[in-house]
Design an enzyme around this catalytic site. Structure first.
Site, mmCIF file in Angstrom:
data_model
loop_
_atom_site.group_PDB
_atom_site.id
_atom_site.type_symbol
_atom_site.label_atom_id
_atom_site.label_comp_id
_atom_site.label_asym_id
_atom_site.label_seq_id
_atom_site.Cartn_x
_atom_site.Cartn_y
_atom_site.Cartn_z
ATOM 1 N N TYR A 52 1.060 -1.517 -0.254
ATOM 2 C CA TYR A 52 0.399 -0.612 0.075
ATOM 3 C C TYR A 52 0.824 1.103 0.306
ATOM 4 O O TYR A 52 1.914 1.542 0.821
ATOM 5 C CB TYR A 52 -0.877 0.323 0.913
ATOM 6 C CG TYR A 52 -1.777 -0.901 0.846
ATOM 7 C CD1 TYR A 52 -1.901 -1.730 0.368
ATOM 8 C CD2 TYR A 52 -2.779 -1.018 1.931
ATOM 9 C CE1 TYR A 52 -3.405 -3.041 0.095
ATOM 10 C CE2 TYR A 52 -4.433 -2.148 2.698
ATOM 11 C CZ TYR A 52 -3.867 -3.037 1.577
ATOM 12 O OH TYR A 52 -4.744 -3.975 1.017
ATOM 13 N N SER A 206 -14.050 -4.118 0.729
ATOM 14 C CA SER A 206 -15.069 -3.133 -0.173
ATOM 15 C C SER A 206 -16.200 -3.260 0.100
ATOM 16 O O SER A 206 -16.727 -3.788 -0.516
ATOM 17 C CB SER A 206 -14.314 -3.826 -1.176
ATOM 18 O OG SER A 206 -12.814 -2.916 -2.160
ATOM 19 N N PRO A 207 -16.613 -3.191 1.852
ATOM 20 C CA PRO A 207 -18.194 -4.038 2.366
ATOM 21 C C PRO A 207 -18.882 -3.002 1.296
ATOM 22 O O PRO A 207 -19.915 -3.301 1.676
ATOM 23 C CB PRO A 207 -17.650 -3.759 3.062
ATOM 24 C CG PRO A 207 -16.199 -2.838 3.535
ATOM 25 C CD PRO A 207 -15.620 -3.098 2.541
ATOM 26 N N GLY A 211 -17.955 2.077 -3.208
ATOM 27 C CA GLY A 211 -17.781 3.422 -2.483
ATOM 28 C C GLY A 211 -19.682 2.741 -3.005
ATOM 29 O O GLY A 211 -20.163 4.523 -2.992
ATOM 30 N N LEU A 213 -22.455 1.986 -3.266
ATOM 31 C CA LEU A 213 -23.591 0.998 -2.049
ATOM 32 C C LEU A 213 -23.429 2.848 -1.881
ATOM 33 O O LEU A 213 -24.636 2.641 -0.371
ATOM 34 C CB LEU A 213 -23.174 0.006 -1.740
ATOM 35 C CG LEU A 213 -23.331 -1.397 -2.145
ATOM 36 C CD1 LEU A 213 -22.157 -2.651 -1.318
ATOM 37 C CD2 LEU A 213 -24.492 -1.882 -2.920
ATOM 38 N N GLY A 215 -24.807 5.233 -2.343
ATOM 39 C CA GLY A 215 -25.548 5.756 -3.518
ATOM 40 C C GLY A 215 -25.033 7.058 -4.314
ATOM 41 O O GLY A 215 -25.529 7.724 -4.986
ATOM 42 N N LYS A 216 -23.646 7.213 -4.123
ATOM 43 C CA LYS A 216 -22.933 8.622 -4.478
ATOM 44 C C LYS A 216 -22.889 8.472 -6.110
ATOM 45 O O LYS A 216 -22.355 10.018 -6.749
ATOM 46 C CB LYS A 216 -21.414 8.506 -4.399
ATOM 47 C CG LYS A 216 -20.595 8.194 -4.593
ATOM 48 C CD LYS A 216 -19.157 7.966 -4.395
ATOM 49 C CE LYS A 216 -19.152 8.160 -2.122
ATOM 50 N NZ LYS A 216 -17.716 8.386 -2.349
#
Length: 326
Positions: A52, A206-207, A211, A213, A215-216
Protein backbone atom coordinates in the site's frame (compact mmCIF):
# COMPACT_ATOMS: atom_id res chain seq x y z
CA UNK A 1 -17.66 -1.19 19.58
CA UNK A 2 -18.54 -4.86 19.80
CA UNK A 3 -15.59 -7.26 19.61
CA UNK A 4 -15.63 -10.57 17.76
CA UNK A 5 -13.32 -13.58 17.65
CA UNK A 6 -11.49 -14.03 14.35
CA UNK A 7 -12.38 -17.54 13.30
CA UNK A 8 -11.83 -20.28 15.87
CA UNK A 9 -9.01 -18.43 17.60
CA UNK A 10 -8.63 -16.34 20.72
CA UNK A 11 -7.93 -13.18 18.71
CA UNK A 12 -10.64 -10.58 19.28
CA UNK A 13 -11.09 -7.63 16.93
CA UNK A 14 -13.57 -4.80 16.55
CA UNK A 15 -16.40 -5.76 14.24
CA UNK A 16 -15.47 -2.91 11.90
CA UNK A 17 -11.86 -2.58 10.74
CA UNK A 18 -10.01 0.47 9.43
CA UNK A 19 -8.40 0.08 6.01
CA UNK A 20 -5.29 1.98 4.91
CA UNK A 21 -5.17 1.19 1.17
CA UNK A 22 -5.03 4.89 0.24
CA UNK A 23 -2.68 6.00 3.03
CA UNK A 24 0.19 6.15 0.59
CA UNK A 25 -1.54 9.23 -0.81
CA UNK A 26 -2.92 10.56 2.50
CA UNK A 27 -1.52 13.50 4.45
CA UNK A 28 -0.26 12.58 7.92
CA UNK A 29 -2.71 14.87 9.70
CA UNK A 30 -5.64 13.28 7.82
CA UNK A 31 -4.46 9.77 8.70
CA UNK A 32 -4.05 10.87 12.32
CA UNK A 33 -7.64 12.10 12.37
CA UNK A 34 -8.88 8.80 10.95
CA UNK A 35 -6.95 6.70 13.44
CA UNK A 36 -8.04 8.85 16.39
CA UNK A 37 -11.73 8.75 15.42
CA UNK A 38 -11.53 4.98 14.93
CA UNK A 39 -9.77 4.38 18.26
CA UNK A 40 -12.10 6.66 20.21
CA UNK A 41 -15.08 4.73 18.80
CA UNK A 42 -13.65 1.49 20.20
CA UNK A 43 -12.11 0.26 16.94
CA UNK A 44 -9.07 -1.98 17.20
CA UNK A 45 -8.44 -3.72 13.85
CA UNK A 46 -6.26 -1.69 11.47
CA UNK A 47 -5.52 -3.34 8.14
CA UNK A 48 -2.59 -2.53 5.88
CA UNK A 49 -0.14 -4.22 3.48
CA UNK A 50 3.47 -3.87 2.45
CA UNK A 51 2.47 -2.69 -1.04
CA UNK A 52 0.00 0.00 0.00
CA UNK A 53 1.65 3.17 -1.21
CA UNK A 54 4.85 1.17 -1.79
CA UNK A 55 5.21 0.79 1.97
CA UNK A 56 4.19 4.34 2.84
CA UNK A 57 0.92 3.20 4.48
CA UNK A 58 2.83 1.03 6.95
CA UNK A 59 5.38 3.76 7.53
CA UNK A 60 2.66 6.32 8.22
CA UNK A 61 0.82 3.98 10.57
CA UNK A 62 4.07 3.31 12.41
CA UNK A 63 4.65 7.02 12.95
CA UNK A 64 1.17 7.37 14.48
CA UNK A 65 1.47 4.40 16.85
CA UNK A 66 2.35 5.41 20.41
CA UNK A 67 2.42 9.11 19.52
CA UNK A 68 -1.33 9.06 18.99
CA UNK A 69 -2.71 5.63 19.90
CA UNK A 70 -1.04 3.09 22.22
CA UNK A 71 0.25 0.04 20.33
CA UNK A 72 -1.44 -2.25 22.85
CA UNK A 73 -4.85 -0.86 21.89
CA UNK A 74 -4.57 -1.87 18.23
CA UNK A 75 -4.79 -5.14 16.35
CA UNK A 76 -2.46 -4.50 13.44
CA UNK A 77 -2.90 -6.64 10.34
CA UNK A 78 -0.60 -6.52 7.35
CA UNK A 79 -0.04 -8.58 4.22
CA UNK A 80 2.87 -9.74 2.08
CA UNK A 81 3.25 -11.51 -1.25
CA UNK A 82 2.26 -8.92 -3.85
CA UNK A 83 5.23 -7.79 -5.94
CA UNK A 84 5.63 -5.06 -8.60
CA UNK A 85 6.73 -7.51 -11.26
CA UNK A 86 4.65 -7.79 -14.47
CA UNK A 87 6.01 -11.30 -15.00
CA UNK A 88 5.06 -12.49 -11.51
CA UNK A 89 2.40 -10.59 -9.60
CA UNK A 90 2.69 -12.67 -6.44
CA UNK A 91 5.63 -14.23 -4.63
CA UNK A 92 4.69 -16.70 -1.93
CA UNK A 93 8.18 -18.10 -1.45
CA UNK A 94 9.40 -18.49 2.10
CA UNK A 95 12.37 -16.20 1.49
CA UNK A 96 10.34 -13.36 0.05
CA UNK A 97 7.57 -13.54 2.63
CA UNK A 98 9.82 -13.55 5.68
CA UNK A 99 11.99 -10.74 4.29
CA UNK A 100 8.83 -8.76 3.56
CA UNK A 101 7.60 -9.30 7.11
CA UNK A 102 10.86 -7.99 8.55
CA UNK A 103 10.60 -4.92 6.33
CA UNK A 104 6.99 -4.37 7.43
CA UNK A 105 7.96 -4.54 11.09
CA UNK A 106 10.68 -1.94 10.50
CA UNK A 107 8.25 0.44 8.78
CA UNK A 108 5.60 -0.10 11.45
CA UNK A 109 8.12 0.40 14.25
CA UNK A 110 6.94 -2.67 16.15
CA UNK A 111 8.38 -6.08 16.97
CA UNK A 112 5.25 -7.97 15.91
CA UNK A 113 2.01 -7.74 13.99
CA UNK A 114 -1.17 -9.23 15.39
CA UNK A 115 -2.30 -10.75 12.08
CA UNK A 116 -0.06 -11.50 9.10
CA UNK A 117 -1.67 -12.55 5.83
CA UNK A 118 -0.45 -13.92 2.52
CA UNK A 119 -1.79 -11.33 0.07
CA UNK A 120 -2.69 -13.82 -2.68
CA UNK A 121 -2.11 -17.38 -3.85
CA UNK A 122 1.16 -17.93 -5.72
CA UNK A 123 0.88 -20.80 -8.22
CA UNK A 124 4.64 -20.72 -8.70
CA UNK A 125 5.44 -21.71 -5.11
CA UNK A 126 4.45 -24.97 -3.38
CA UNK A 127 1.66 -24.15 -0.95
CA UNK A 128 3.39 -25.95 1.91
CA UNK A 129 6.39 -23.61 1.52
CA UNK A 130 4.14 -20.55 1.69
CA UNK A 131 2.40 -21.89 4.76
CA UNK A 132 5.70 -22.72 6.41
CA UNK A 133 6.50 -19.01 6.29
CA UNK A 134 3.36 -18.36 8.35
CA UNK A 135 4.41 -21.01 10.87
CA UNK A 136 7.88 -19.50 11.18
CA UNK A 137 6.50 -15.98 11.58
CA UNK A 138 4.29 -17.04 14.47
CA UNK A 139 6.81 -19.37 16.15
CA UNK A 140 9.42 -16.58 16.06
CA UNK A 141 7.03 -14.08 17.65
CA UNK A 142 6.99 -11.74 14.67
CA UNK A 143 3.29 -12.44 14.14
CA UNK A 144 0.66 -13.48 16.66
CA UNK A 145 -1.82 -14.97 14.17
CA UNK A 146 -1.76 -15.76 10.47
CA UNK A 147 -4.17 -15.83 7.58
CA UNK A 148 -4.58 -15.52 3.83
CA UNK A 149 -6.16 -13.12 1.38
CA UNK A 150 -7.72 -13.53 -2.06
CA UNK A 151 -7.61 -17.34 -1.97
CA UNK A 152 -10.42 -19.01 -3.91
CA UNK A 153 -12.45 -21.85 -2.39
CA UNK A 154 -10.17 -24.80 -3.10
CA UNK A 155 -7.06 -22.81 -2.23
CA UNK A 156 -8.46 -21.76 1.14
CA UNK A 157 -9.76 -25.26 1.90
CA UNK A 158 -6.41 -26.84 1.03
CA UNK A 159 -4.42 -24.31 3.06
CA UNK A 160 -6.66 -24.41 6.12
CA UNK A 161 -6.83 -28.21 6.11
CA UNK A 162 -3.05 -28.49 5.76
CA UNK A 163 -2.60 -26.26 8.80
CA UNK A 164 -5.02 -28.35 10.86
CA UNK A 165 -3.32 -31.63 9.92
CA UNK A 166 -0.67 -31.44 12.66
CA UNK A 167 -2.01 -29.45 15.62
CA UNK A 168 0.74 -27.84 17.64
CA UNK A 169 3.33 -27.72 14.88
CA UNK A 170 1.30 -25.80 12.32
CA UNK A 171 -0.55 -22.54 12.83
CA UNK A 172 -4.32 -22.55 12.36
CA UNK A 173 -5.44 -20.00 9.77
CA UNK A 174 -7.29 -17.30 11.67
CA UNK A 175 -8.80 -15.34 8.83
CA UNK A 176 -9.19 -14.74 5.13
CA UNK A 177 -9.63 -11.33 3.56
CA UNK A 178 -11.84 -11.16 0.48
CA UNK A 179 -13.97 -8.63 -1.32
CA UNK A 180 -17.58 -9.04 -0.18
CA UNK A 181 -20.58 -6.76 -0.48
CA UNK A 182 -24.09 -6.62 -1.85
CA UNK A 183 -22.46 -5.99 -5.24
CA UNK A 184 -19.94 -8.81 -4.94
CA UNK A 185 -21.24 -11.99 -3.34
CA UNK A 186 -18.99 -14.46 -5.15
CA UNK A 187 -17.41 -15.65 -1.91
CA UNK A 188 -20.73 -17.25 -0.97
CA UNK A 189 -20.26 -19.97 -3.58
CA UNK A 190 -17.23 -21.76 -2.14
CA UNK A 191 -14.98 -19.50 -0.05
CA UNK A 192 -17.47 -18.75 2.69
CA UNK A 193 -18.67 -22.36 3.08
CA UNK A 194 -15.04 -23.47 3.37
CA UNK A 195 -14.27 -20.74 5.90
CA UNK A 196 -17.28 -21.61 8.03
CA UNK A 197 -16.48 -25.32 7.97
CA UNK A 198 -12.80 -24.85 8.82
CA UNK A 199 -13.17 -22.09 11.39
CA UNK A 200 -11.61 -19.27 9.37
CA UNK A 201 -13.00 -15.79 9.96
CA UNK A 202 -13.90 -13.63 6.95
CA UNK A 203 -12.65 -10.04 6.75
CA UNK A 204 -14.58 -8.41 3.88
CA UNK A 205 -12.75 -5.77 1.89
CA UNK A 206 -14.64 -3.16 -0.19
CA UNK A 207 -17.82 -3.83 1.84
CA UNK A 208 -19.44 -0.75 0.29
CA UNK A 209 -18.97 -2.02 -3.26
CA UNK A 210 -15.99 0.27 -3.88
CA UNK A 211 -18.11 3.18 -2.70
CA UNK A 212 -20.99 2.55 -5.10
CA UNK A 213 -23.36 1.31 -2.39
CA UNK A 214 -23.28 4.71 -0.67
CA UNK A 215 -25.44 5.95 -3.54
CA UNK A 216 -23.01 8.67 -4.57
CA UNK A 217 -22.97 7.42 -8.19
CA UNK A 218 -26.73 7.06 -8.67
CA UNK A 219 -27.11 10.15 -10.85
CA UNK A 220 -23.57 11.26 -11.71
CA UNK A 221 -19.92 10.67 -10.85
CA UNK A 222 -18.69 13.19 -8.26
CA UNK A 223 -15.45 14.83 -9.32
CA UNK A 224 -13.85 14.22 -5.92
CA UNK A 225 -14.78 10.52 -5.77
CA UNK A 226 -12.75 7.43 -6.62
CA UNK A 227 -14.80 7.04 -9.78
CA UNK A 228 -13.84 10.57 -10.75
CA UNK A 229 -10.10 10.02 -10.43
CA UNK A 230 -7.98 8.76 -13.30
CA UNK A 231 -6.17 6.04 -11.34
CA UNK A 232 -9.19 4.65 -9.46
CA UNK A 233 -11.98 5.03 -12.05
CA UNK A 234 -11.27 1.55 -13.52
CA UNK A 235 -11.58 0.14 -9.98
CA UNK A 236 -15.12 1.53 -9.63
CA UNK A 237 -16.33 1.02 -13.20
CA UNK A 238 -17.34 -2.70 -12.89
CA UNK A 239 -20.00 -1.73 -10.32
CA UNK A 240 -21.70 0.96 -12.39
CA UNK A 241 -23.79 -1.33 -14.59
CA UNK A 242 -27.56 -1.90 -14.66
CA UNK A 243 -27.44 -4.83 -12.23
CA UNK A 244 -25.59 -2.75 -9.68
CA UNK A 245 -28.01 0.14 -10.19
CA UNK A 246 -30.96 -2.08 -9.22
CA UNK A 247 -29.19 -3.18 -6.05
CA UNK A 248 -28.19 0.38 -5.12
CA UNK A 249 -31.78 1.52 -5.65
CA UNK A 250 -32.99 -1.23 -3.31
CA UNK A 251 -30.45 -0.19 -0.68
CA UNK A 252 -31.59 3.43 -1.00
CA UNK A 253 -35.23 2.38 -0.62
CA UNK A 254 -34.40 0.39 2.51
CA UNK A 255 -32.45 3.33 3.90
CA UNK A 256 -35.38 5.68 3.34
CA UNK A 257 -37.72 3.30 5.13
CA UNK A 258 -35.38 2.99 8.12
CA UNK A 259 -34.46 6.70 8.21
CA UNK A 260 -30.76 5.88 7.85
CA UNK A 261 -28.25 6.20 5.03
CA UNK A 262 -27.51 3.73 2.20
CA UNK A 263 -23.99 3.42 3.61
CA UNK A 264 -25.35 2.23 6.94
CA UNK A 265 -27.68 -0.30 5.32
CA UNK A 266 -25.00 -1.78 3.06
CA UNK A 267 -22.41 -1.99 5.83
CA UNK A 268 -24.81 -3.48 8.39
CA UNK A 269 -25.86 -6.12 5.86
CA UNK A 270 -22.33 -7.41 5.24
CA UNK A 271 -21.20 -7.01 8.87
CA UNK A 272 -23.91 -9.38 10.07
CA UNK A 273 -23.61 -12.05 7.39
CA UNK A 274 -22.77 -15.58 8.65
CA UNK A 275 -19.02 -16.11 8.90
CA UNK A 276 -18.11 -12.43 8.75
CA UNK A 277 -15.87 -11.12 11.52
CA UNK A 278 -15.17 -7.52 10.52
CA UNK A 279 -15.62 -5.57 7.27
CA UNK A 280 -12.61 -3.39 6.45
CA UNK A 281 -13.69 0.19 5.76
CA UNK A 282 -11.56 2.75 3.96
CA UNK A 283 -12.33 6.45 4.32
CA UNK A 284 -10.84 9.62 2.85
CA UNK A 285 -11.56 11.74 5.92
CA UNK A 286 -12.82 11.61 9.49
CA UNK A 287 -16.33 12.63 8.46
CA UNK A 288 -16.67 9.63 6.16
CA UNK A 289 -15.29 7.30 8.82
CA UNK A 290 -17.64 8.66 11.48
CA UNK A 291 -20.56 7.98 9.13
CA UNK A 292 -19.40 4.38 8.69
CA UNK A 293 -18.85 3.81 12.41
CA UNK A 294 -22.37 5.03 13.16
CA UNK A 295 -23.59 1.65 11.90
CA UNK A 296 -22.65 0.18 15.30
CA UNK A 297 -26.16 0.79 16.66
CA UNK A 298 -27.98 -0.47 13.56
CA UNK A 299 -29.32 -3.98 13.04
CA UNK A 300 -31.37 -4.55 9.91
CA UNK A 301 -34.88 -6.04 10.27
CA UNK A 302 -35.20 -9.56 8.89
CA UNK A 303 -37.57 -8.47 6.12
CA UNK A 304 -35.09 -5.87 4.91
CA UNK A 305 -32.29 -8.45 4.90
CA UNK A 306 -34.43 -10.86 2.89
CA UNK A 307 -35.31 -8.17 0.34
CA UNK A 308 -31.66 -7.22 -0.10
CA UNK A 309 -30.67 -10.89 -0.33
CA UNK A 310 -33.20 -11.40 -3.11
CA UNK A 311 -32.28 -8.39 -5.22
CA UNK A 312 -28.54 -9.10 -5.00
CA UNK A 313 -28.64 -12.91 -5.10
CA UNK A 314 -25.70 -14.42 -7.02
CA UNK A 315 -26.32 -17.27 -9.43
CA UNK A 316 -25.65 -20.61 -7.73
CA UNK A 317 -25.66 -23.63 -9.99
CA UNK A 318 -24.08 -27.05 -10.02
CA UNK A 319 -21.81 -27.85 -8.28
CA UNK A 320 -21.92 -24.87 -5.92
CA UNK A 321 -25.08 -26.10 -4.21
CA UNK A 322 -26.42 -29.52 -3.36
CA UNK A 323 -27.10 -31.14 -6.74
CA UNK A 324 -30.36 -32.66 -5.47
CA UNK A 325 -31.90 -29.18 -5.17
CA UNK A 326 -31.16 -28.19 -8.77
Amino acid sequence: MEQRHLGRTGLRVSRIGLGTLTWGHTEEHDAADLLKVFWEAGGTLVDTADVYGDGEAEYLLGRLIERLVPRRDLVISTKAGSVPDPERRFDGSRGHLLAALDASLTRLGTDHVDLWQVHAFDPGTPLDETLQALDLAVSSGRARYAGVSNFCGWQLAKAATWQLALPGSRIRLAGTQMEYSLLQRGVEREVLPAALDLGVGLLPSSPLGRGVLTGKYRHATPADSRGGSDHLAPFVAPYLDDTASRIVDAVATAADGLAVTPLQVALAWVRDRPGVTAPIVGARNAQQLTAALSVETLSLPDEICRALDDVSAPVHRYPDHDWSTL
